[in-house]
Structure formats: structure tokens, C-alpha cells
Write a protein that holds these residues in place. Structure first.
Motif, PDB file in Angstrom:
ATOM      1  N   GLY A 120      -3.080 -19.421   5.241  1.00 55.48           N
ATOM      2  CA  GLY A 120      -3.665 -18.209   4.657  1.00 55.48           C
ATOM      3  C   GLY A 120      -3.901 -18.304   3.160  1.00 55.48           C
ATOM      4  O   GLY A 120      -4.549 -17.439   2.576  1.00 55.48           O
ATOM      5  N   GLY A 121      -3.369 -19.350   2.503  1.00 55.92           N
ATOM      6  CA  GLY A 121      -3.656 -19.590   1.091  1.00 55.92           C
ATOM      7  C   GLY A 121      -3.247 -18.466   0.170  1.00 55.92           C
ATOM      8  O   GLY A 121      -2.251 -17.771   0.409  1.00 55.92           O
ATOM      9  N   ILE A 122      -4.019 -18.281  -0.875  1.00 56.70           N
ATOM     10  CA  ILE A 122      -3.758 -17.223  -1.854  1.00 56.70           C
ATOM     11  C   ILE A 122      -5.095 -16.792  -2.428  1.00 56.70           C
ATOM     12  O   ILE A 122      -5.994 -17.624  -2.611  1.00 56.70           O
ATOM     13  CB  ILE A 122      -2.815 -17.716  -2.987  1.00 56.70           C
ATOM     14  N   ALA A 182       8.162 -11.472  -8.119  1.00 53.45           N
ATOM     15  CA  ALA A 182       6.778 -11.961  -8.173  1.00 53.45           C
ATOM     16  C   ALA A 182       6.021 -11.487  -6.941  1.00 53.45           C
ATOM     17  O   ALA A 182       6.606 -11.276  -5.882  1.00 53.45           O
ATOM     18  CB  ALA A 182       6.770 -13.487  -8.237  1.00 53.45           C
ATOM     19  N   ASP A 183       4.690 -11.314  -7.082  1.00 56.80           N
ATOM     20  CA  ASP A 183       3.865 -10.915  -5.938  1.00 56.80           C
ATOM     21  C   ASP A 183       3.835 -12.014  -4.891  1.00 56.80           C
ATOM     22  O   ASP A 183       3.743 -11.741  -3.699  1.00 56.80           O
ATOM     23  CB  ASP A 183       2.422 -10.639  -6.394  1.00 56.80           C
ATOM     24  N   LYS A 184       3.845 -13.254  -5.376  1.00 61.92           N
ATOM     25  CA  LYS A 184       3.745 -14.363  -4.435  1.00 61.92           C
ATOM     26  C   LYS A 184       4.477 -15.562  -5.008  1.00 61.92           C
ATOM     27  O   LYS A 184       4.374 -15.841  -6.209  1.00 61.92           O
ATOM     28  CB  LYS A 184       2.258 -14.680  -4.214  1.00 61.92           C
ATOM     29  N   ALA A 228      10.289 -25.643  -0.554  1.00 64.52           N
ATOM     30  CA  ALA A 228       9.149 -25.374   0.340  1.00 64.52           C
ATOM     31  C   ALA A 228       9.491 -24.241   1.306  1.00 64.52           C
ATOM     32  O   ALA A 228       8.693 -23.317   1.494  1.00 64.52           O
ATOM     33  CB  ALA A 228       8.787 -26.645   1.105  1.00 64.52           C
ATOM     34  N   ARG A 229      10.682 -24.302   1.893  1.00 63.68           N
ATOM     35  CA  ARG A 229      11.050 -23.300   2.907  1.00 63.68           C
ATOM     36  C   ARG A 229      11.157 -21.905   2.322  1.00 63.68           C
ATOM     37  O   ARG A 229      10.873 -20.914   2.996  1.00 63.68           O
ATOM     38  CB  ARG A 229      12.375 -23.691   3.582  1.00 63.68           C
ATOM     39  N   GLU A 230      11.573 -21.821   1.063  1.00 65.69           N
ATOM     40  CA  GLU A 230      11.795 -20.492   0.481  1.00 65.69           C
ATOM     41  C   GLU A 230      10.565 -19.941  -0.247  1.00 65.69           C
ATOM     42  O   GLU A 230      10.633 -18.888  -0.863  1.00 65.69           O
ATOM     43  CB  GLU A 230      13.017 -20.544  -0.451  1.00 65.69           C
ATOM     44  N   SER A 231       9.431 -20.643  -0.178  1.00 69.95           N
ATOM     45  CA  SER A 231       8.226 -20.098  -0.833  1.00 69.95           C
ATOM     46  C   SER A 231       7.352 -19.381   0.185  1.00 69.95           C
ATOM     47  O   SER A 231       7.415 -19.654   1.377  1.00 69.95           O
ATOM     48  CB  SER A 231       7.361 -21.197  -1.470  1.00 69.95           C
ATOM     49  N   ASP A 232       6.513 -18.464  -0.314  1.00 65.48           N
ATOM     50  CA  ASP A 232       5.541 -17.798   0.561  1.00 65.48           C
ATOM     51  C   ASP A 232       4.461 -18.775   0.986  1.00 65.48           C
ATOM     52  O   ASP A 232       3.929 -18.701   2.085  1.00 65.48           O
ATOM     53  CB  ASP A 232       4.873 -16.626  -0.182  1.00 65.48           C
ATOM     54  N   LEU A 233       4.125 -19.680   0.061  1.00 68.63           N
ATOM     55  CA  LEU A 233       3.086 -20.670   0.362  1.00 68.63           C
ATOM     56  C   LEU A 233       3.512 -22.005  -0.239  1.00 68.63           C
ATOM     57  O   LEU A 233       3.626 -22.122  -1.459  1.00 68.63           O
ATOM     58  CB  LEU A 233       1.739 -20.222  -0.239  1.00 68.63           C
ATOM     59  N   ALA A 257      -5.055 -29.197  -9.960  1.00 67.17           N
ATOM     60  CA  ALA A 257      -6.462 -29.122 -10.398  1.00 67.17           C
ATOM     61  C   ALA A 257      -7.300 -28.416  -9.332  1.00 67.17           C
ATOM     62  O   ALA A 257      -8.149 -27.572  -9.643  1.00 67.17           O
ATOM     63  CB  ALA A 257      -7.011 -30.524 -10.673  1.00 67.17           C
ATOM     64  N   ILE A 258      -7.036 -28.756  -8.071  1.00 66.92           N
ATOM     65  CA  ILE A 258      -7.767 -28.120  -6.966  1.00 66.92           C
ATOM     66  C   ILE A 258      -7.463 -26.617  -6.945  1.00 66.92           C
ATOM     67  O   ILE A 258      -8.351 -25.774  -6.774  1.00 66.92           O
ATOM     68  CB  ILE A 258      -7.396 -28.784  -5.616  1.00 66.92           C
ATOM     69  N   LEU A 259      -6.210 -26.292  -7.168  1.00 62.17           N
ATOM     70  CA  LEU A 259      -5.789 -24.888  -7.170  1.00 62.17           C
ATOM     71  C   LEU A 259      -6.458 -24.129  -8.332  1.00 62.17           C
ATOM     72  O   LEU A 259      -6.845 -22.961  -8.181  1.00 62.17           O
ATOM     73  CB  LEU A 259      -4.264 -24.851  -7.316  1.00 62.17           C
ATOM     74  N   ALA A 260      -6.597 -24.794  -9.458  1.00 60.16           N
ATOM     75  CA  ALA A 260      -7.247 -24.157 -10.614  1.00 60.16           C
ATOM     76  C   ALA A 260      -8.722 -23.876 -10.309  1.00 60.16           C
ATOM     77  O   ALA A 260      -9.262 -22.837 -10.709  1.00 60.16           O
ATOM     78  CB  ALA A 260      -7.113 -25.036 -11.859  1.00 60.16           C
ATOM     79  N   VAL A 261      -9.364 -24.782  -9.590  1.00 60.03           N
ATOM     80  CA  VAL A 261     -10.763 -24.558  -9.190  1.00 60.03           C
ATOM     81  C   VAL A 261     -10.837 -23.348  -8.262  1.00 60.03           C
ATOM     82  O   VAL A 261     -11.702 -22.477  -8.404  1.00 60.03           O
ATOM     83  CB  VAL A 261     -11.352 -25.816  -8.500  1.00 60.03           C
ATOM     84  N   LYS A 262      -9.889 -23.281  -7.317  1.00 63.42           N
ATOM     85  CA  LYS A 262      -9.846 -22.136  -6.399  1.00 63.42           C
ATOM     86  C   LYS A 262      -9.662 -20.836  -7.185  1.00 63.42           C
ATOM     87  O   LYS A 262     -10.333 -19.827  -6.930  1.00 63.42           O
ATOM     88  CB  LYS A 262      -8.694 -22.355  -5.406  1.00 63.42           C
ATOM     89  N   ALA A 263      -8.770 -20.858  -8.174  1.00 58.41           N
ATOM     90  CA  ALA A 263      -8.522 -19.669  -8.993  1.00 58.41           C
ATOM     91  C   ALA A 263      -9.779 -19.284  -9.768  1.00 58.41           C
ATOM     92  O   ALA A 263     -10.129 -18.098  -9.864  1.00 58.41           O
ATOM     93  CB  ALA A 263      -7.352 -19.918  -9.944  1.00 58.41           C
ATOM     94  N   ALA A 264     -10.492 -20.289 -10.297  1.00 59.77           N
ATOM     95  CA  ALA A 264     -11.719 -20.020 -11.059  1.00 59.77           C
ATOM     96  C   ALA A 264     -12.752 -19.341 -10.167  1.00 59.77           C
ATOM     97  O   ALA A 264     -13.433 -18.394 -10.571  1.00 59.77           O
ATOM     98  CB  ALA A 264     -12.276 -21.320 -11.629  1.00 59.77           C
ATOM     99  N   GLN A 265     -12.830 -19.819  -8.941  1.00 61.74           N
ATOM    100  CA  GLN A 265     -13.804 -19.258  -8.001  1.00 61.74           C
ATOM    101  C   GLN A 265     -13.390 -17.847  -7.566  1.00 61.74           C
ATOM    102  O   GLN A 265     -14.198 -16.917  -7.611  1.00 61.74           O
ATOM    103  CB  GLN A 265     -13.918 -20.188  -6.786  1.00 61.74           C
ATOM    104  N   ASP A 266     -12.125 -17.685  -7.198  1.00 62.20           N
ATOM    105  CA  ASP A 266     -11.631 -16.357  -6.769  1.00 62.20           C
ATOM    106  C   ASP A 266     -11.835 -15.318  -7.867  1.00 62.20           C
ATOM    107  O   ASP A 266     -12.103 -14.154  -7.596  1.00 62.20           O
ATOM    108  CB  ASP A 266     -10.127 -16.411  -6.458  1.00 62.20           C
TER     109      ASP A 266
END
Ligand code: F6R
Length: 362
Positions: A38-40, A119-121, A134-139, A165-174
Motif C-alpha cells: 500500500g506504500g505511502i 508519527a502519522d506513519k 522492519a516488523r515494528e514499522s507501518d511500512l 532516492a526512489i522514495l524522494a522521487v515518489k514524494a516529489a510526484q505525490d
């Protein structure tokens, strides 16, 4: 199995183009970012807090530049051992992101637990998907680097950078700072890194020669600006961990505020300067070092070396690279210098003194 290499570290350095390609294939589908579970949606997030230790922290420091520049997102970063006891206020709209190779680092895990319910996420970037972090994170976002045996982190670092870097691109797009075509173009730049890394890895012999000279030094300085400042830190950490040579990183522009007093003919100064927007400023700081007798090892591309002029002690010529992804590529010479210098000094490269691979006590 060291796969024919003398050390696990050498094997893990050499593996980077192929493990990086794994991360790229996992996160980039048809020119778009695809996150698991489900990503973010960064449109619903106002700010990002990134926390980690050691090399993973320097991945966060690099990523801060990316998130601020391309996603216009306020980013706070801290080392976990400070963050967890500062009791920092976490405002609504904050995503907290934890970076850890092992996923078991005690301070990072405690920092994550501090953010639970605030935190929200909670996101993590981890190499071990079944780890506590990993187990204790939402994502949990895996870096897919494969087992890292050498105590000095190498391939985990560049895979962390790639995922961030990929996540930053996703954030820029969102957040509306990139359209689909611009995002696809940025992702293409990230996808160009493995092939460039193969070229950079062929500099092994050159870094070996330079490292024989560096092995004589008692202190070494690393300089960089922008994301290269983060890389300077990573280079200094790697070098001190395995060669036991005292190394420090400074932001190039900060040099004249004190550290330049350290410079004399005995101190090699490693300048990491891809031809980015700040290249000229970094080079002018480099010239200040040379004017004080400092021995400069310049890491740049061919055109950069030409523009930098004469008087440089040694140069390592890198392939030309887009400034956005230069930090991922320039990790290679930083790692190779640390590795070859340690080998020249005859230290235990894979098991440096006083260090453990996973720090599960604070
Ligand atoms: C440096 C190094 C350490 C780790 C740090 C965090 O080469 O390996 O600085 O990066 O101990 O470890 P993880 O990423 O497992 O949380």
C-alpha cells in the motif's frame, strides 16, 4: 564464500551494480515508483524525520538533500542515540523513517518505539525484512542488498541511497513537484547508476596506487558540498573504521571557520567534487587548501579535473554522472580508498578492532 575475493568487503563492493539492479527492479515498474504494502502517499505528509546510526545515518544525510530539493519537503535528521533521549516533539503530519542494515540496532529501534503513536506513519529502510525494525514499522522497504558480512557497510549503503532516492522521487510526484514524465526521467537517472558503477569499479587499481600514499598519513580530511558533504562523512567513517587512520569530514565552506588550521603538507585532503551546481565553490575551497600546502586528492570527472587546474596532488577520474545520482556513484571511490588503504596497512579488513556488525546494545 568470498567469491574469489580476498575479503568479504571487496566482494561486497564489487557486487554493488548487481544488487542495486535488484532494488531498481523491485521498486520501479514501467517508469513509475511502486512501493509494497500500500506504500505511502506523501501528499498527506508535511514533514519527514529520519533517524539512524553510522553509515545508515549518512544515507539519511544524503537523502535530506534529495527530499528537500526535489520534493520540497522539510526533513529533520538525527543519530538515533541523540534523537531518542531528546524527546523531540513530533507534530501531526510527520512521517518517521528509520534506516538500518541489520534492523536490530538498539538505539534506532528505541527511536522508532519513541515515535510510535506520535508519527502519522513509521517507515523503515532495512536489509533484513524479518528484523525488529522492519516488523515494528507501518511500512518496511527492503533494500535487497543480500547478506552483508564485512563489518564496514558498503553495498547496504548504496542500496539504502538508491531506495531513498526512489522514495524522494515518489514524494516529489505525490506533492506535485514532478509530473509523471519528470518522475520517469529522474528514475532513468537512478537506473543509469549500475552501469556507471561498473566503470567506477574499474578504478580499483588507480585507487590502490593512491591508497599506498594515503596509508602513510596520520590524519586525512574529506571535503564536499551539498550531498557530497554527506559522502565526505561516509568516506571518513569508512577509512577510520578499517585503516585506523584519523579522518574527518567537513563541509567545504566550513573549512575557513576553523578546520583549515589543520592543513599542512602532511595532511592529505580528499575533495569529492562531481560537476554539480556547487562545483566551482568546492574547487575554490580546494585552492585555499592547496595555498596552505595541503596535498589534495581530487575525485571528479575529466572535465572537472581540467577546470580545477594545476597543483592537485593526485586525481581520481570518475565517469560523468548526473548530479542527482552522483552521491550513489561517488560512494565507490570512497569505499575503494578505505579498502585499499586498510589492505596497505595490513589491518583486519572484515573484522576491524573494537567493532561489531550489529550493535544491539546502546
Ligand atoms: C559503518 C557501519 C556502522 C553501521 C551502524 C548502523 O560501516 O557499518 O556505522 O552503519 O552501526 O547499523 P545498522 O545499519 O545495522 O543499523
Amino acid at each position: 564464500d568470498k567469491g574469489g575475493h580476498k575479503h568479504f568487503m571487496a566482494k561486497e563492493i564489487a557486487e554493488q551494480p548487481s544488487v542495486l539492479a535488484n532494488s531498481l527492479g523491485y521498486y520501479i515498474k514501467d517508469g513509475q515508483v511502486e512501493l509494497p504494502d500500500g506504500g505511502i502517499d506523501f501528499a498527506s505528509i508535511d514533514r519527514l524525520t529520519m533517524v539512524a546510526c553510522g553509515t545508515a545515518f549518512y544515507a539519511c544525510l544524503t537523502a535530506k538533500y534529495w527530499f528537500e530539493q526535489i520534493a520540497r519537503m522539510p526533513v529533520e535528521i538525527d543519530v538515533a542515540s541523540e534523537f531518542r533521549y531528546r524527546e523531540p516533539p513530533i507534530s501531526k503530519g510527520t512521517a518517521a523513517l528509520f534506516v538500518s542494515q541489520s534492523g536490530e540496532t538498539a538505539d534506532t529501534l528505541a527511536a522508532l518505539r519513541y515515535c510510535e503513536g506520535k508519527a502519522d506513519k513509521i517507515l523503515s529502510v532495512v536489509n533484513v525484512p524479518e528484523s525488529s525494525i522492519a516488523r515494528e514499522s507501518d511500512l518496511a522497504l527492503p533494500i535487497l542488498a543480500g547478506a552483508e558480512i564485512g563489518v564496514a557497510s558498503t553495498k547496504a549503503f548504496t542500496c539504502q541511497l538508491t531506495v531513498l532516492a526512489i522514495l524522494a522521487v515518489k514524494a516529489a510526484q505525490d506533492r506535485g513537484h514532478m509530473d509523471a514524465a519528470q518522475a520517469a526521467e529522474a528514475l532513468e537517472k537512478i537506473k543509469s547508476v549500475p552501469a556507471l558503477m561498473n566503470q567506477a569499479l574499474s578504478l580499483g587499481e588507480r585507487t590502490n596506487d593512491v591508497s599506498k600514499l594515503l596509508a602513510e598519513a596520520r590524519d586525512i580530511l574529506f571535503l564536499g558540498r551539498g550531498p557530497m558533504y554527506a559522502l565526505a562523512h561516509e568516506g571518513a567513517l569508512k577509512l577510520k573504521e578499517i585503516s585506523y587512520i584519523h579522518a574527518e569530514a567537513y563541509a567545504s565552506g566550513e573549512l575557513k571557520h576553523g578546520p583549515i588550521a589543520l592543513v599542512d603538507k602532511h595532511v592529505p585532503v580528499i575533495v569529492m567534487a562531481p560537476r554539480d551546481a556547487l562545483f566551482d565553490k568546492t574547487i575554490s575551497n580546494m585552492q585555499e587548501v592547496m595555498a596552505r600546502g595541503g596535498k589534495v586528492l581530487l575525485i571528479t570527472d575529466k572535465q572537472g579535473a581540467k577546470e580545477a587546474g594545476d597543483g592537485v596532488w593526485e586525481t581520481i577520474l570518475m565517469p560523468e554522472v548526473d548530479p542527482f545520482v552522483a552521491p550513489i556513484l561517488y560512494a565507490i571511490p570512497a569505499q575503494l580508498i578505505a579498502y585499499h588503504t586498510a589492505v596497505a596497512k595490513g589491518t583486519d579488513v572484515d573484522q576491524p578492532r573494537n567493532l561489531a556488525k550489529s550493535v544491539t546494545v546502546e
